[in-house]
Design a protein around this motif. Structure first.
Motif, PDB file in Angstrom:
ATOM      1  N   ASP A  70       0.833  -1.200   0.000  1.00  0.00           N
ATOM      2  CA  ASP A  70       0.000   0.000   0.000  1.00  0.00           C
ATOM      3  C   ASP A  70       0.870   1.253   0.000  1.00  0.00           C
ATOM      4  O   ASP A  70       0.550   2.243  -0.655  1.00  0.00           O
ATOM      5  CB  ASP A  70      -0.935   0.014   1.213  1.00  0.00           C
ATOM      6  N   PHE A  94       2.036   2.086  -3.478  1.00  0.00           N
ATOM      7  CA  PHE A  94       0.965   2.705  -4.258  1.00  0.00           C
ATOM      8  C   PHE A  94       0.706   4.140  -3.808  1.00  0.00           C
ATOM      9  O   PHE A  94       0.475   5.024  -4.635  1.00  0.00           O
ATOM     10  CB  PHE A  94      -0.321   1.876  -4.173  1.00  0.00           C
ATOM     11  N   ASP A  95       0.767   4.382  -2.500  1.00  0.00           N
ATOM     12  CA  ASP A  95       0.546   5.735  -1.982  1.00  0.00           C
ATOM     13  C   ASP A  95       1.644   6.688  -2.450  1.00  0.00           C
ATOM     14  O   ASP A  95       1.362   7.829  -2.840  1.00  0.00           O
ATOM     15  CB  ASP A  95       0.474   5.728  -0.454  1.00  0.00           C
ATOM     16  N   THR A  97      -7.806  11.231 -11.482  1.00  0.00           N
ATOM     17  CA  THR A  97      -8.877  10.297 -11.120  1.00  0.00           C
ATOM     18  C   THR A  97      -8.601   8.911 -11.691  1.00  0.00           C
ATOM     19  O   THR A  97      -8.778   7.901 -10.999  1.00  0.00           O
ATOM     20  CB  THR A  97     -10.240  10.828 -11.616  1.00  0.00           C
ATOM     21  N   LEU A 152      -5.879   7.196  -9.661  1.00  0.00           N
ATOM     22  CA  LEU A 152      -6.419   6.682  -8.407  1.00  0.00           C
ATOM     23  C   LEU A 152      -7.203   5.398  -8.654  1.00  0.00           C
ATOM     24  O   LEU A 152      -7.042   4.416  -7.914  1.00  0.00           O
ATOM     25  CB  LEU A 152      -7.316   7.726  -7.740  1.00  0.00           C
ATOM     26  N   SER A 153      -8.017   5.365  -9.692  1.00  0.00           N
ATOM     27  CA  SER A 153      -8.790   4.158 -10.015  1.00  0.00           C
ATOM     28  C   SER A 153      -7.877   2.990 -10.347  1.00  0.00           C
ATOM     29  O   SER A 153      -8.084   1.868  -9.867  1.00  0.00           O
ATOM     30  CB  SER A 153      -9.710   4.422 -11.208  1.00  0.00           C
ATOM     31  N   ALA A 213      -4.678   2.569  -9.510  1.00  0.00           N
ATOM     32  CA  ALA A 213      -3.946   2.150  -8.312  1.00  0.00           C
ATOM     33  C   ALA A 213      -4.838   1.326  -7.388  1.00  0.00           C
ATOM     34  O   ALA A 213      -4.406   0.306  -6.838  1.00  0.00           O
ATOM     35  CB  ALA A 213      -3.393   3.372  -7.579  1.00  0.00           C
ATOM     36  N   THR A 214      -6.082   1.746  -7.226  1.00  0.00           N
ATOM     37  CA  THR A 214      -7.018   1.032  -6.352  1.00  0.00           C
ATOM     38  C   THR A 214      -7.293  -0.373  -6.883  1.00  0.00           C
ATOM     39  O   THR A 214      -7.242  -1.362  -6.131  1.00  0.00           O
ATOM     40  CB  THR A 214      -8.331   1.832  -6.214  1.00  0.00           C
ATOM     41  N   ILE A 215      -7.557  -0.484  -8.159  1.00  0.00           N
ATOM     42  CA  ILE A 215      -7.831  -1.800  -8.779  1.00  0.00           C
ATOM     43  C   ILE A 215      -6.598  -2.692  -8.683  1.00  0.00           C
ATOM     44  O   ILE A 215      -6.705  -3.880  -8.346  1.00  0.00           O
ATOM     45  CB  ILE A 215      -8.299  -1.635 -10.235  1.00  0.00           C
ATOM     46  N   LYS A 274      -4.163  -2.561  -6.460  1.00  0.00           N
ATOM     47  CA  LYS A 274      -3.981  -2.985  -5.073  1.00  0.00           C
ATOM     48  C   LYS A 274      -4.915  -4.139  -4.745  1.00  0.00           C
ATOM     49  O   LYS A 274      -4.496  -5.130  -4.139  1.00  0.00           O
ATOM     50  CB  LYS A 274      -4.251  -1.827  -4.102  1.00  0.00           C
ATOM     51  N   ILE A 275      -6.162  -4.025  -5.133  1.00  0.00           N
ATOM     52  CA  ILE A 275      -7.144  -5.081  -4.849  1.00  0.00           C
ATOM     53  C   ILE A 275      -6.725  -6.377  -5.524  1.00  0.00           C
ATOM     54  O   ILE A 275      -6.701  -7.442  -4.891  1.00  0.00           O
ATOM     55  CB  ILE A 275      -8.561  -4.655  -5.292  1.00  0.00           C
TER      56      ILE A 275
END
Length: 123
Positions: free
Chosen positions: A79, A82-83, A107, A110-111, A113-115, A117-118
């Motif tokens: 994490d 990614f941050d 945006t 961010l999307s 990076a979030t995907i 990470k998941i």
């Protein structure tokens, strides 16, 4: 400040962004020691990806997720990674551009990076 409007704008952004990443010890080793990127060879691919993502032009065809899954198998992407990545991305955009596409690219980052990470944490 102008907005992101051309491939050249994205290329400028990617160079600024990677210059920041490569000087940050919290993340630079992933690019230099693990992925061993050749920045000059890598920048056109990055520009292709973001050009398609934001301007809807270009022909990027690589599987970004698979590239990062492969990288994660060599060095666990945390994490924090990614941050740090996202912080440098947003700061690079804010230092160079302002407008709808500048906000859109942040945006999208961010999307993405979030995907990632998941998916990385569930594989």
């Amino acid at each position: 400040m102008k907005d992101i409007e051309t491939r050249e704008d994205i290329a400028l952004l990617m160079r600024e962004f990677y210059n920041r990443l490569l000087t940050d010890p919290a993340i630079s080793y992933i690019f230099t020691d693990v992925a061993k990127i050749d920045l000059e060879a890598h920048l056109p691919h990055l520009t292709d990806f973001w050009e398609l993502s934001v301007l809807h032009t270009g022909t990027y065809k690589k599987n970004v997720m698979q590239l990062h899954l492969d990288l994660n198998s060599k060095e666990k992407l945390t994490d924090t990674h990614f941050d740090v990545w996202l912080g440098h991305f947003n700061q690079s955009v804010d230092d160079l551009f302002s407008g709808n596409n500048a906000e859109k690219i942040k945006t999208r980052a961010l999307s993405i990076a979030t995907i990632m990470k998941i998916k990385i944490h569930t594989t």
